[in-house]
Design a protein around this motif. Sequence first.
Motif, PDB file in Angstrom:
ATOM      1  N   TYR A 283      51.662  16.778 117.198  1.00 22.76           N
ATOM      2  CA  TYR A 283      51.224  16.763 115.801  1.00 22.76           C
ATOM      3  C   TYR A 283      50.241  17.881 115.507  1.00 22.76           C
ATOM      4  N   ILE A 284      50.401  18.481 114.343  1.00 19.07           N
ATOM      5  CA  ILE A 284      49.523  19.582 113.958  1.00 19.07           C
ATOM      6  C   ILE A 284      48.066  19.131 113.835  1.00 19.07           C
TER       7      ILE A 284
ATOM      8  N   ARG B 208      49.224  24.645 117.644  1.00 20.42           N
ATOM      9  CA  ARG B 208      50.045  23.497 118.061  1.00 20.42           C
ATOM     10  C   ARG B 208      51.125  23.950 119.045  1.00 20.42           C
ATOM     11  N   TYR B 209      51.794  25.041 118.716  1.00 16.22           N
ATOM     12  CA  TYR B 209      52.842  25.540 119.607  1.00 16.22           C
ATOM     13  C   TYR B 209      52.256  25.939 120.964  1.00 16.22           C
TER      14      TYR B 209
ATOM     15  N   TYR C 215      59.426  23.577 117.418  1.00 17.53           N
ATOM     16  CA  TYR C 215      58.138  23.596 116.711  1.00 17.53           C
ATOM     17  C   TYR C 215      58.240  24.104 115.262  1.00 17.53           C
TER      18      TYR C 215
ATOM     19  N   GLU D 177      47.036  26.826 112.545  1.00 16.68           N
ATOM     20  CA  GLU D 177      47.145  25.523 113.215  1.00 16.68           C
ATOM     21  C   GLU D 177      48.528  25.345 113.848  1.00 16.68           C
ATOM     22  N   ARG D 178      49.568  25.872 113.176  1.00 18.33           N
ATOM     23  CA  ARG D 178      50.915  25.762 113.766  1.00 18.33           C
ATOM     24  C   ARG D 178      51.017  26.599 115.037  1.00 18.33           C
TER      25      ARG D 178
ATOM     26  N   ARG E 206      54.135  19.110 111.371  1.00 12.51           N
ATOM     27  CA  ARG E 206      53.641  20.482 111.178  1.00 12.51           C
ATOM     28  C   ARG E 206      53.078  20.761 109.788  1.00 12.51           C
TER      29      ARG E 206
ATOM     30  N   GLU F  27      46.492  17.541 115.827  1.00  8.52           N
ATOM     31  CA  GLU F  27      45.858  17.651 117.143  1.00  8.52           C
ATOM     32  C   GLU F  27      45.427  19.093 117.420  1.00  8.52           C
ATOM     33  N   ALA F  28      45.744  20.001 116.486  1.00  6.26           N
ATOM     34  CA  ALA F  28      45.496  21.429 116.713  1.00  6.26           C
ATOM     35  C   ALA F  28      44.494  22.010 115.722  1.00  6.26           C
TER      36      ALA F  28
ATOM     37  N   LYS G 248      51.451  20.632 121.360  1.00 10.83           N
ATOM     38  CA  LYS G 248      51.079  19.344 120.757  1.00 10.83           C
ATOM     39  C   LYS G 248      52.185  18.801 119.852  1.00 10.83           C
TER      40      LYS G 248
END
Length: 327
Positions: A311-312, A304-305, A248, A300-301, A115, A314-315, A309
Amino acid sequence: MDKEELQSHLQARYKDIKKPELKAVIRIQDEILSALRDHLRSVGFIEILAPIIGPVTDPGIRGASQVSFDYYGTQFKIMSSMILYKQMAGNSFDKVFALSPNIRLEPEVTRETGRHLSEFRQLDLEIANASYFDAMTIGEQMVTKVVERVKINCADDLEALHRDLKIPKPPFKKVTHNDAIELLMKKGFQLNKGEEIPWSAETALSKSFGDFLWLIDYPKTARGFYDREDEDRPGILRDFDLFYPEGYGKAISGGEREYEYEKVAGRILSSGELPEAYKWYLQMLKEGTTPSAGFGIGVERLTRYICGKEYIWEAVPFPKVPGIVSP
Ligand code: AMP
Ligand code: MG
């Protein structure tokens, strides 16, 4: 993935960005951004433009380094967050927000948390004459609205990502920092009451509750000088973090602001910072500043949530991961 693998993977982002999976994430992120803005405007906020450089920036960045550069002979910083400017804006407007990039050179170990980025975007908001409870209410309503909208407008993309997303149920539970530490120590974590909670313990905390969770009342020693100390409980701050469910980790960080010149000047000194660097800020407080509360939420977090995902990186379309050189 080890460091070399991740580096070559991220070097070739131009390939990943064409894949259906990343495209779904980016479409969901677009919905998240408009849902955040629409919701805040609907409850009376205005969006302001944030600075990305200045003589000083947010020092409360737990172990990360700031980036400095020469600005016409003066040392300048790239914003690690625009928090100090929110207080300035709060003197003119009751409810403001800004969405801006932050640079924090996080230690390389944070690659393992899933994250941490070294460049991320934060939606920062501030409410004049508000308590930290008011700010938490705004935060939980905002997060709930965003999840609701993504579920409606991005149902296909969520399905393609196999993400079964639960709609949060505010008001979220509130636990004091002190109680959270005791709870984590019972789980076997070796912790210190005066400090921020380590990342591994944050993950455990975020896994152990079924829904979003507020942690409130951090000790003064764990935070930046701008979080307001409770007058009736010396050493305890009127502040909070919001944790996502499912492990997360941290979503939001915020609180009431210290706005009285004498107190802030004292806290800057005792935190080992140079008051000289905060000249404009201290002068502003000296001349009188509106009390306020607010918070920042990492975009981004949140993505991601919502996308589920691991890994961050990926977001976000063009990720900068601590220690990794990538476009
Ligand atoms: P902080 O100022 O550290 O409390 O961070 C405010 C918010 O920004 C956090 O609640 C996160 O959502 C987000 N954030 C902080 N640091 C990072 C990072 N290194 N990478 C991504 N998001 C971050
Ligand atoms: Mg902060």
